[in-house]
Structure formats: structure tokens, C-alpha cells
Design a protein around this motif. Structure first.
Motif, mmCIF file in Angstrom:
data_model
loop_
_atom_site.group_PDB
_atom_site.id
_atom_site.type_symbol
_atom_site.label_atom_id
_atom_site.label_comp_id
_atom_site.label_asym_id
_atom_site.label_seq_id
_atom_site.Cartn_x
_atom_site.Cartn_y
_atom_site.Cartn_z
ATOM 1 N N PRO A 78 55.381 16.022 12.969
ATOM 2 C CA PRO A 78 54.232 15.124 12.967
ATOM 3 C C PRO A 78 53.723 14.651 14.672
ATOM 4 O O PRO A 78 54.444 14.520 15.307
ATOM 5 C CB PRO A 78 54.630 14.073 12.214
ATOM 6 C CG PRO A 78 56.106 13.717 12.654
ATOM 7 C CD PRO A 78 56.593 15.201 12.616
ATOM 8 N N LEU A 98 51.743 12.103 14.967
ATOM 9 C CA LEU A 98 51.282 10.769 14.834
ATOM 10 C C LEU A 98 52.325 9.654 15.111
ATOM 11 O O LEU A 98 51.939 8.703 15.463
ATOM 12 C CB LEU A 98 50.560 10.422 13.522
ATOM 13 C CG LEU A 98 49.487 11.418 13.175
ATOM 14 C CD1 LEU A 98 48.987 10.867 11.699
ATOM 15 C CD2 LEU A 98 48.205 11.377 14.194
ATOM 16 N N ALA A 106 44.501 10.677 13.242
ATOM 17 C CA ALA A 106 44.665 11.199 11.839
ATOM 18 C C ALA A 106 43.399 11.500 11.110
ATOM 19 O O ALA A 106 43.191 12.432 10.543
ATOM 20 C CB ALA A 106 45.701 10.172 10.853
ATOM 21 N N LEU A 130 41.613 14.810 11.885
ATOM 22 C CA LEU A 130 42.217 16.041 11.665
ATOM 23 C C LEU A 130 41.544 16.413 10.536
ATOM 24 O O LEU A 130 40.781 16.007 9.730
ATOM 25 C CB LEU A 130 43.561 15.611 11.209
ATOM 26 C CG LEU A 130 44.667 15.369 12.193
ATOM 27 C CD1 LEU A 130 45.798 14.839 11.794
ATOM 28 C CD2 LEU A 130 44.898 16.505 13.359
ATOM 29 N N ASP A 136 47.864 6.391 7.163
ATOM 30 C CA ASP A 136 47.298 7.705 7.622
ATOM 31 C C ASP A 136 48.483 8.421 8.235
ATOM 32 O O ASP A 136 49.063 8.010 8.993
ATOM 33 C CB ASP A 136 46.175 7.498 8.484
ATOM 34 C CG ASP A 136 44.896 7.342 7.544
ATOM 35 O OD1 ASP A 136 44.693 7.434 6.475
ATOM 36 O OD2 ASP A 136 44.057 6.875 8.318
ATOM 37 N N GLU A 137 48.481 9.670 7.643
ATOM 38 C CA GLU A 137 49.815 10.695 8.191
ATOM 39 C C GLU A 137 49.099 12.075 8.629
ATOM 40 O O GLU A 137 48.155 12.213 8.106
ATOM 41 C CB GLU A 137 50.865 10.603 7.252
ATOM 42 C CG GLU A 137 52.053 9.947 7.346
ATOM 43 C CD GLU A 137 52.703 9.954 8.746
ATOM 44 O OE1 GLU A 137 52.661 11.013 9.345
ATOM 45 O OE2 GLU A 137 53.373 9.016 9.348
ATOM 46 N N GLU A 138 49.988 13.079 8.867
ATOM 47 C CA GLU A 138 49.660 14.293 9.485
ATOM 48 C C GLU A 138 50.866 15.147 9.004
ATOM 49 O O GLU A 138 52.072 14.895 9.211
ATOM 50 C CB GLU A 138 49.369 14.602 10.862
ATOM 51 C CG GLU A 138 49.181 15.706 11.513
ATOM 52 C CD GLU A 138 50.349 16.347 11.906
ATOM 53 O OE1 GLU A 138 51.564 15.736 12.211
ATOM 54 O OE2 GLU A 138 50.129 17.580 12.257
ATOM 55 N N TYR A 191 47.343 18.800 9.243
ATOM 56 C CA TYR A 191 46.354 18.440 8.265
ATOM 57 C C TYR A 191 46.407 16.954 8.139
ATOM 58 O O TYR A 191 47.571 16.268 8.229
ATOM 59 C CB TYR A 191 46.703 19.065 7.062
ATOM 60 C CG TYR A 191 46.149 20.567 7.058
ATOM 61 C CD1 TYR A 191 44.950 20.979 7.196
ATOM 62 C CD2 TYR A 191 47.079 21.662 7.006
ATOM 63 C CE1 TYR A 191 44.685 22.432 7.133
ATOM 64 C CE2 TYR A 191 46.905 22.982 7.057
ATOM 65 C CZ TYR A 191 45.644 23.291 7.221
ATOM 66 O OH TYR A 191 45.434 24.451 7.263
ATOM 67 N N ARG A 192 45.327 16.238 7.836
ATOM 68 C CA ARG A 192 45.431 14.836 7.456
ATOM 69 C C ARG A 192 45.841 14.612 6.097
ATOM 70 O O ARG A 192 45.293 15.243 5.085
ATOM 71 C CB ARG A 192 43.778 14.546 7.658
ATOM 72 C CG ARG A 192 43.708 12.853 7.462
ATOM 73 C CD ARG A 192 42.174 12.427 7.683
ATOM 74 N NE ARG A 192 42.381 11.078 7.161
ATOM 75 C CZ ARG A 192 41.401 10.642 6.508
ATOM 76 N NH1 ARG A 192 40.196 11.194 6.226
ATOM 77 N NH2 ARG A 192 41.252 9.269 6.358
#
Ligand code: HEM
Length: 474
Positions: free
Chosen positions: A6, A8, A20, A23, A355-357, A361-362
Motif C-alpha cells: 500500500p 497510504l 486515496a 486514486l 480510505d485505503e489502497e 486502486y481506491r
């Protein structure tokens, strides 16, 4: 699609959230306005919908079902992020709300400090060493099933494999957890567990589930089942108290269990929640694993022959004991391979808490994450000829070359199944007891359909006639 680390994780929360949002969204079906893919899921069935979505869009698929945004996750590297280093972002959260109605705040559904305390308290009862104490009961249950199959074999009478294995697994839990034979209670308890699981699976799919206080037929059936399970468990707790010293069951020990850090025990409600959780998490899972194993053996004579050869050599016709387990190498591999092709827990959810990745991709906060062992276990990059039943894949050498998260019938990370050693011991002893004495001749040559609900169970009865076999000296 390639899976990567990741981007982030190390930034400040605000910077991570900004990054995020910039993305792109993961690929996936756009579906219909408001409904998303709800109609397709309904028409195709959820497993077929996911199989097709994976084929079309790859290892990370975004989809909507009504207002719920979801991500199907298949790549081992993504799963590792979700269950490992980024697990604070991927919590059980509201994706387990419906199961919580059934199991309360037990290990399967709890989180944070409560979960940590309960896991610390309960873990010692599920180590390989601790569950060894139940081996004789497990073999005894399987031996009773074998006795009834003797009669069926003598009269060429068919059995239905799944219901046989459901009874076996319930009996194992009755004797090991509660120190009782369910006998005349087996049917109502089994039905209550089934009703509870059906309710959870159906309610999870509803766009607008009715509140529990509404007396709909589904709600009433569920509440009745839950009351029955709770009453049974309360009775057992009271009886064990009255028995003074009690049966050599896990319940006796759990009542005395103390948190090693604080010295505190469990309240009655906590004990009830954990025991319902064990019954729900440990009944159908083990039963279905054995059902698919016998089904696969019935269709793969070469594998069955090799299994029989190992059982004959190691056991020479006697019942298996705990000390035989290390020598039953192929028996274990047969079970591991059956759990690859038919992972009982074929999917398990998480909720993305921030919010993650994943791979650029978001993954937006609030998104439902569905880790899908059924699809991961069939990735040709890790499992050549994925549809073939080849227990040799689980030889020590082959297993070394696979990424850790390519195989996860018991999940991985913090929330790994606490019952893993218990159930592997149960499955090996049951299979060894039954398969050394019987070949199950299946009535249908077509593979049974799958019913992907809370567990991956057969979608139709599997009838077979037990054929007695004699052990052969090697
Ligand atoms: C073949 C048999 C079994 C399979 C395939 C299986 C599978 C799983 C999986 C995949 C999870 C993780 C779910 C997640 O991460 O969201 C899990 C958790 C759990 N299982 Fe099992 N299970 C089996 C048998 C059992 C048995 C026999 C018991 C208890 C007697 C049990 C008790 C639990 C509990 C309490 C959890 C929650 C653990 C935690 O979050 O701390 N399971 N199981």
C-alpha cells in the motif's frame, strides 16, 4: 492485475485520505441505477456472480448491491494486506451485524479490547495439546457412525452423506464441549443451528431487512431457534454446576477459565455467547468438509486407493488414535485438498474503516470487503489444473513454493479460526475411522451442485451406498 504494497500506510491520516481519493476505482460491473448488481446476484446466485465477475474483471472487483459498495478480493498479496499489516483498516464492523444477532458478542463477531481479552482467555483450550484430550471422543463418535453403516452395507441401504456428517459433527461438539450425547435433542438442536445460519445468510442479502421485532415468519423462526440454543446451553451450564466436577468437557474448564493478565473470568452471558459461537462456527463447517471429502473420494478412485493403502498400513484394521495422526500424512492431505476445492468458509467479510489502497486502486471507507477463498484456491498461477483433486499438492515440498495466503480455509492473521486444530483432528480421525472400513458408492455420477450460503454446502442430497472393505496387509 499485480498486487503491490500500500502507498497510504506511512502518511498522515489527512494526507492518506487525500491520496486515496485521487486514486482510480477498481474495475467492476456498473449494474443498474440504485440497485447496482442486486438483480444479477439474485438471478445468478452469489457464487456464480463472483466467478463471472472475477473472470471478467480480475483479482480485485468493485461492485454495488443497492446502497452497499463492495470489493471482491482474490489475490494472495491483497489478502495478506487485509488480514495482516493493514488489518486496523479492515475491521469486522457492520459486515458481521447479522451474525451478531445469532452469536451475540462471541469471538466470531467481536473486536477490539473485548475480542482480545476473550481470545487470550480461550486460546489455551484450542491448542494442539489441549484438543488432544478429545481424540477418543472423536473416534468414538465416528465408530458409532461406522456401526450404523455396517447395517446399511449389509442391507445395501443408501445413506445421505451430508446428513450423516451433520449428525457426526453435532455429536462431536455435544460430547467434547458439553459432555453430553444429544440423543433425542440432536434433531431440534441441529435444526436450530441450521435455521440460525439460513437466517443470517438470507438477511445478509436483503436490501431492507425487516426489524427483528416485526413478527414475520422468518423472524419468528429465527427467534425460536435462538431461544432453543440459549436454553440448551443454559441448562448445560447449570447441570455442570450441579454435577460438581462435571463431565470432562470443555465447558467445565471454561467456567473456571481466568484471564492470565487480569485474573477475571467470564460472565454467564459471555460464556453463553462463546458457546453458541462454537456450536455455530464448528458444526456445519466440519460436517461440510467431510461431506465434500467423501464426495471427492467417490469420484477419484486412484486417490481413494492410495488413502486406503495408507490407512491399512498405519492402522492394520484397528481404530485410529491420537498417536497415529502424524503417520496419516496422506489422509491429512486428502482433507486439505478437499478444503481447497470446497472451502467451507468460501467467503468472509470485512468493512473498510478508512480510505485505503490496493494495487493503486481506491478502496473507499465504508466499503464491504469480501475475501473469497473459493476463488483464491483456484488461481491457476498457484494451483495448476485447479479443478483436479490432487492431494499431493499438500506435500511439504509443494506447500513451500506457494505464498502463505494462497490457501486459507481457516483464514489467517489475528482472526485465524481458533478451532483449526480441533477440527483437523476431528476430520482426520473421522475420515480414518470411516474410510478404512467403507467405500461409499455414489448414486449419481454428476458432481452435486453447490449451495453457497454462510457455508459452501451441497445444494442437493448426496446419496451413496456404503460398501464394506477389509484391510489388506501391505
Ligand atoms: C472445517 C472446519 C472449520 C473451518 C473451515 C473454519 C473456518 C473458519 C474461518 C475461515 C474463520 C475466520 C473468519 C474470519 O476471519 O472472518 C473461522 C473463525 C472462527 N472459528 Fe472456525 N472453522 C472450522 C471449525 C471450527 C470449530 C470446530 C470451531 C470451534 C469449536 C471454530 C470456531 C471458530 C471461532 C470461534 C472463530 C472466530 C475466531 C476469532 O475471530 O478469534 N471453527 N473459522
Amino acid at each position: 492485475m499485480s498486487a503491490s504494497a500500500p502507498i497510504l500506510g506511512s502518511a498522515s491520516p489527512a494526507a492518506s485520505a487525500r491520496a486515496a481519493r485521487s486514486l482510480k476505482r477498481a474495475p467492476g460491473p456498473s449494474g443498474y441505477p440504485l440497485l447496482g448488481s442486486a438483480l444479477d446476484v439474485d438471478r445468478q446466485g452469489i457464487l456464480t456472480f463472483f466467478i463471472r465477475a472475477h473472470r471478467q474483471y480480475g483479482d480485485l472487483v468493485r461492485f454495488n448491491v443497492g446502497p452497499i459498495a463492495g470489493h471482491l478480493v482474490v489475490a494472495p498479496a491483497h489478502i495478506e494486506q487485509i488480514l495482516g499489516p493493514r488489518r486496523e483498516s479492515y475491521v469486522k464492523g457492520r459486515s458481521w451485524d447479522t451474525m451478531r444477532l445469532l452469536t451475540g458478542n462471541g469471538l466470531l463477531t467481536s473486536e477490539g479490547a473485548h475480542w482480545q481479552r476473550q481470545r487470550r482467555l480461550l486460546q489455551p483450550f484450542f491448542t494442539t495439546k489441549a484438543v488432544a484430550a478429545y481424540s477418543q471422543e472423536m473416534t468414538a463418535v465416528a465408530a458409532e457412525v461406522a456401526t450404523s453403516w455396517e447395517v446399511a452395507a449389509a442391507h445395501a441401504r443408501p445413506i445421505e452423506i451430508h446428513s450423516e456428517m451433520m449428525n457426526l459433527a453435532l455429536d462431536v461438539l455435544g460430547r467434547t464441549l458439553f459432555g453430553v450425547r444429544f440423543s433425542d435433542q440432536a434433531q431440534p438442536i441441529g435444526e436450530a443451528v441450521y435455521t440460525g445460519m439460513q437466517f443470517v445468510a438470507q438477511r445478509t442479502r436483503m436490501l431492507l431487512p425487516p426489524p427483528l421485532w416485526l413478527p414475520t415468519p422468518g423472524n419468528r423462526r429465527f427467534l425460536h431457534a435462538k431461544r432453543l440454543l440459549t436454553r440448551f446451553i443454559l441448562d448445560r451450564i447449570c447441570n455442570v454446576r450441579a454435577e460438581k466436577g462435571g463431565a470432562p468437557a470443555m465447558l467445565t474448564a471454561l467456567r473456571e477459565a481466568r484471564d492470565p493478565e487480569t485474573g477475571a473470568g467470564m460472565s454467564e452471558q459471555e460464556l453463553i455467547d462463546e458457546l453458541i459461537t462454537f456450536v455455530i462456527a464448528g458444526h456445519e463447517t466440519s460436517a461440510v468438509a467431510l461431506t465434500w471429502t467423501f464426495n471427492l473420494l467417490g469420484r477419484n478412485p486412484a486417490v481413494e486407493e492410495r488413502l486406503h493403502a495408507e490407512l491399512d498400513t498405519v492402522l492394520s484394521g484397528r481404530l485410529p488414535t491420537l498417536s497415529d495422526i502424524p503417520a496419516l500424512v496422506y489422509t491429512r492431505q486428502v482433507i486439505e485438498e478437499a478444503l481447497r476445492l470446497y472451502p467451507t468458509a468460501w467467503i468472509f467479510p470485512r468493512t473498510c474503516a478508512q480510505d485505503e489502497e490496493l494495487s493503486g486502486y481506491r478502496i473507499p471507507r465504508g466499503s464491504m470487503i469480501l475475501v473469497c477463498p473459493y476463488l483464491t484456491h483456484r488461481l491457476p498461477s498457484h494451483w495448476p489444473e485447479p479443478e483436479r483433486f490432487l492431494p499431493e499438492r499438500f506435500s511439504a515440498e509443494s506447500a513451500r513454493t506457494r505464498p502463505r495466503h494462497a490457501y486459507l480455509p481457516f483464514s489467517a492473521g489475528l482472526h485465524t479460526c481458533i478451532g483449526q486444530h480441533f477440527s483437523m483432528q476431528e476430520l482426520i480421525l473421522s475420515l480414518a475411522t470411516l474410510a478404512q472400513r467403507f467405500h461409499l458408492q455414489l448414486h449419481s455420477s454428476d458432481p452435486p451442485p453447490m449451495d453457497a450460503e454462510s457455508t459452501l454446502r451441497p445444494g442437493a442430497p448426496i446419496f451413496a451406498t456404503p460398501k464394506r472393505r477389509r484391510w489388506h496387509a501391505s
